[in-house]
Enzyme design. Structure first.
Site, PDB file in Angstrom:
ATOM      1  N   GLY A   7       0.780  -1.236   0.000  1.00  0.00           N
ATOM      2  CA  GLY A   7       0.000   0.000   0.000  1.00  0.00           C
ATOM      3  C   GLY A   7       0.810   1.283   0.000  1.00  0.00           C
ATOM      4  O   GLY A   7       0.277   2.350   0.303  1.00  0.00           O
ATOM      5  N   ASN A  57       1.883   2.939  -2.564  1.00  0.00           N
ATOM      6  CA  ASN A  57       1.353   3.846  -3.589  1.00  0.00           C
ATOM      7  C   ASN A  57       0.037   4.476  -3.147  1.00  0.00           C
ATOM      8  O   ASN A  57      -0.234   5.646  -3.439  1.00  0.00           O
ATOM      9  CB  ASN A  57       1.187   3.111  -4.918  1.00  0.00           C
ATOM     10  CG  ASN A  57       2.504   2.997  -5.662  1.00  0.00           C
ATOM     11  OD1 ASN A  57       2.967   3.963  -6.247  1.00  0.00           O
ATOM     12  ND2 ASN A  57       3.125   1.828  -5.604  1.00  0.00           N
ATOM     13  N   MET A  96      -3.090  -6.643  -7.656  1.00  0.00           N
ATOM     14  CA  MET A  96      -2.383  -7.776  -8.260  1.00  0.00           C
ATOM     15  C   MET A  96      -3.305  -8.777  -8.936  1.00  0.00           C
ATOM     16  O   MET A  96      -3.020  -9.978  -8.955  1.00  0.00           O
ATOM     17  CB  MET A  96      -1.546  -8.489  -7.189  1.00  0.00           C
ATOM     18  CG  MET A  96      -0.571  -7.596  -6.485  1.00  0.00           C
ATOM     19  SD  MET A  96       0.531  -6.762  -7.659  1.00  0.00           S
ATOM     20  CE  MET A  96       1.644  -5.948  -6.539  1.00  0.00           C
ATOM     21  N   ARG A  97      -4.415  -8.300  -9.470  1.00  0.00           N
ATOM     22  CA  ARG A  97      -5.367  -9.187 -10.142  1.00  0.00           C
ATOM     23  C   ARG A  97      -5.700  -8.614 -11.508  1.00  0.00           C
ATOM     24  O   ARG A  97      -5.740  -7.397 -11.677  1.00  0.00           O
ATOM     25  CB  ARG A  97      -6.679  -9.273  -9.348  1.00  0.00           C
ATOM     26  CG  ARG A  97      -6.518  -9.598  -7.908  1.00  0.00           C
ATOM     27  CD  ARG A  97      -6.887 -10.995  -7.536  1.00  0.00           C
ATOM     28  NE  ARG A  97      -7.991 -11.577  -8.264  1.00  0.00           N
ATOM     29  CZ  ARG A  97      -8.067 -12.864  -8.571  1.00  0.00           C
ATOM     30  NH1 ARG A  97      -7.079 -13.673  -8.281  1.00  0.00           N
ATOM     31  NH2 ARG A  97      -9.117 -13.348  -9.206  1.00  0.00           N
ATOM     32  N   VAL A 106      -8.235  -7.492 -14.198  1.00  0.00           N
ATOM     33  CA  VAL A 106      -9.635  -7.061 -14.159  1.00  0.00           C
ATOM     34  C   VAL A 106     -10.293  -7.328 -15.512  1.00  0.00           C
ATOM     35  O   VAL A 106      -9.615  -7.420 -16.542  1.00  0.00           O
ATOM     36  CB  VAL A 106      -9.782  -5.579 -13.748  1.00  0.00           C
ATOM     37  CG1 VAL A 106      -9.355  -5.365 -12.316  1.00  0.00           C
ATOM     38  CG2 VAL A 106      -9.021  -4.654 -14.695  1.00  0.00           C
ATOM     39  N   ASN A 132      -3.801   2.397 -13.822  1.00  0.00           N
ATOM     40  CA  ASN A 132      -2.983   1.396 -13.135  1.00  0.00           C
ATOM     41  C   ASN A 132      -1.536   1.864 -13.120  1.00  0.00           C
ATOM     42  O   ASN A 132      -1.089   2.546 -14.039  1.00  0.00           O
ATOM     43  CB  ASN A 132      -3.086   0.071 -13.908  1.00  0.00           C
ATOM     44  CG  ASN A 132      -2.246  -1.027 -13.291  1.00  0.00           C
ATOM     45  OD1 ASN A 132      -2.302  -1.286 -12.081  1.00  0.00           O
ATOM     46  ND2 ASN A 132      -1.438  -1.697 -14.106  1.00  0.00           N
ATOM     47  N   HIS A 178       2.359   0.351 -13.099  1.00  0.00           N
ATOM     48  CA  HIS A 178       3.092  -0.883 -13.396  1.00  0.00           C
ATOM     49  C   HIS A 178       4.592  -0.594 -13.282  1.00  0.00           C
ATOM     50  O   HIS A 178       5.058   0.437 -13.797  1.00  0.00           O
ATOM     51  CB  HIS A 178       2.743  -1.355 -14.813  1.00  0.00           C
ATOM     52  CG  HIS A 178       3.399  -2.647 -15.181  1.00  0.00           C
ATOM     53  ND1 HIS A 178       2.962  -3.861 -14.697  1.00  0.00           N
ATOM     54  CD2 HIS A 178       4.475  -2.910 -15.959  1.00  0.00           C
ATOM     55  CE1 HIS A 178       3.736  -4.827 -15.174  1.00  0.00           C
ATOM     56  NE2 HIS A 178       4.659  -4.281 -15.948  1.00  0.00           N
TER      57      HIS A 178
HETATM   58  C1  GRF Z   1       4.081  -1.386  -7.203  1.00  0.00           C
HETATM   59  O1  GRF Z   1       5.410  -1.595  -7.543  1.00  0.00           O
HETATM   60  C2  GRF Z   1       3.213  -1.304  -8.431  1.00  0.00           C
HETATM   61  O2  GRF Z   1       3.876  -0.835  -9.557  1.00  0.00           O
HETATM   62  C3  GRF Z   1       2.818  -2.737  -8.663  1.00  0.00           C
HETATM   63  O3  GRF Z   1       2.661  -3.267  -7.379  1.00  0.00           O
HETATM   64  C4  GRF Z   1       3.500  -2.586  -6.465  1.00  0.00           C
HETATM   65  C5  GRF Z   1       2.648  -2.185  -5.305  1.00  0.00           C
HETATM   66  O4  GRF Z   1       3.365  -1.647  -4.238  1.00  0.00           O
HETATM   67  N1  GRF Z   1       1.641  -2.817  -9.494  1.00  0.00           N
HETATM   68  P1  GRF Z   1       2.586  -0.989  -3.023  1.00  0.00           P
HETATM   69  O5  GRF Z   1       1.565  -1.987  -2.513  1.00  0.00           O
HETATM   70  O6  GRF Z   1       1.941   0.263  -3.506  1.00  0.00           O
HETATM   71  O7  GRF Z   1       3.638  -0.721  -1.992  1.00  0.00           O
END
Ligand code: GRF
Length: 228
Positions: A43, A45, A121-122, A124, A138, A140
């Site tokens: 979490g 981000n 991580m799924r 959609v 999203n 990535h």
């Molecule tokens: C990030 O590196 C994002 O790019 C990827 O999953 C990771 C999530 O990290 N899709 P966090 O849960 O926000 O720490």
């Protein structure tokens, strides 16, 4: 050749600002963007979005965070930050579509105008994508279109490229293939391991995601005005 590492310099000093985008003037809206956020893991981000709002940069409010993993770091952060968090555990749904139907319902109930997948991580399905056309974004951890899908950072390290990065893009049915909103790049040093590179990429993710959300917000709001 990967760049030489210089331990006397910190990450932010040792590569040219040129390859990461400068953040411009943050747009203001007639009312804050009404965001839903989706997260599966740590979490960071999600918290970066919250922080950008809290310090007055990103003109938005996070109305709800949806997580799919009980007790994940993102839900702990939501509790600490006082943001509503809903668990939608994918293991309890008969299909991806049924799960996405419930996600769309949750966001519509909160009058969400756009949804940010901040470490979701799924995969959609069109059920969710079509509920928020052009309004589902999203992040990535690669410079798309390189290294789509799982373990982007591992793919990148294995490939021998010398520049890595992250991308914020609109979500389409094809995984990690939607129009790119913003990217930031970082160097790969010769003595990098996964942990160091991940940290360097995530530092940029935390700058990029709020900024890309603001840029996308300008489009969402001007589209709304055009439609009346
Ligand atoms: C990030 O590196 C994002 O790019 C990827 O999953 C990771 C999530 O990290 N899709 P966090 O849960 O926000 O720490």
């Amino acid at each position: 050749m990967p760049a030489q590492s210089d331990p006397s310099q910190t990450d932010s000093e040792c590569y040219p600002a040129l390859i990461v985008p400068a953040i411009g003037t943050w747009p203001r809206f007639d009312s804050p963007l009404r965001l839903g956020v989706m997260a599966s893991g740590t979490g960071t981000n999600f918290e970066a979005l919250h922080d950008a709002i809290a310090c007055g940069d990103l003109d938005a409010q996070i109305r709800v965070l949806v997580v799919n993993n009980p007790g994940c770091g993102a839900s702990e952060r939501a509790r600490r930050l006082g943001i509503r968090c809903e668990l939608r555990d994918h293991r309890r749904f008969a299909s991806r579509e049924a799960m996405d139907q419930e996600l769309a319902r949750t966001f519509k109930n909160e009058d969400i105008e756009a949804v940010v997948m901040a470490g979701w991580m799924r995969i959609v399905t069109p059920v969710l994508i079509d509920a928020f056309p052009g309004r589902l974004i999203n992040i990535h951890p690669s410079l798309l279109p390189s290294f789509k899908g799982m373990d982007a950072i591992g793919q990148c390290l294995k490939s021998g490229v010398t520049i890595a990065g992250c991308t914020v893009h609109e979500v389409l049915k094809d995984v990690d293939a939607g129009p790119i909103l913003a990217q930031a790049s970082v160097p790969i040093f010769c003595d990098d391991d996964r942990e160091r590179l991940t940290r360097r990429i995530q530092t940029q993710e935390h700058r990029l995601l709020p900024w890309a959300t603001a840029i996308a917000g300008q489009r969402w709001r001007s589209a709304r005005e055009t439609q009346g």
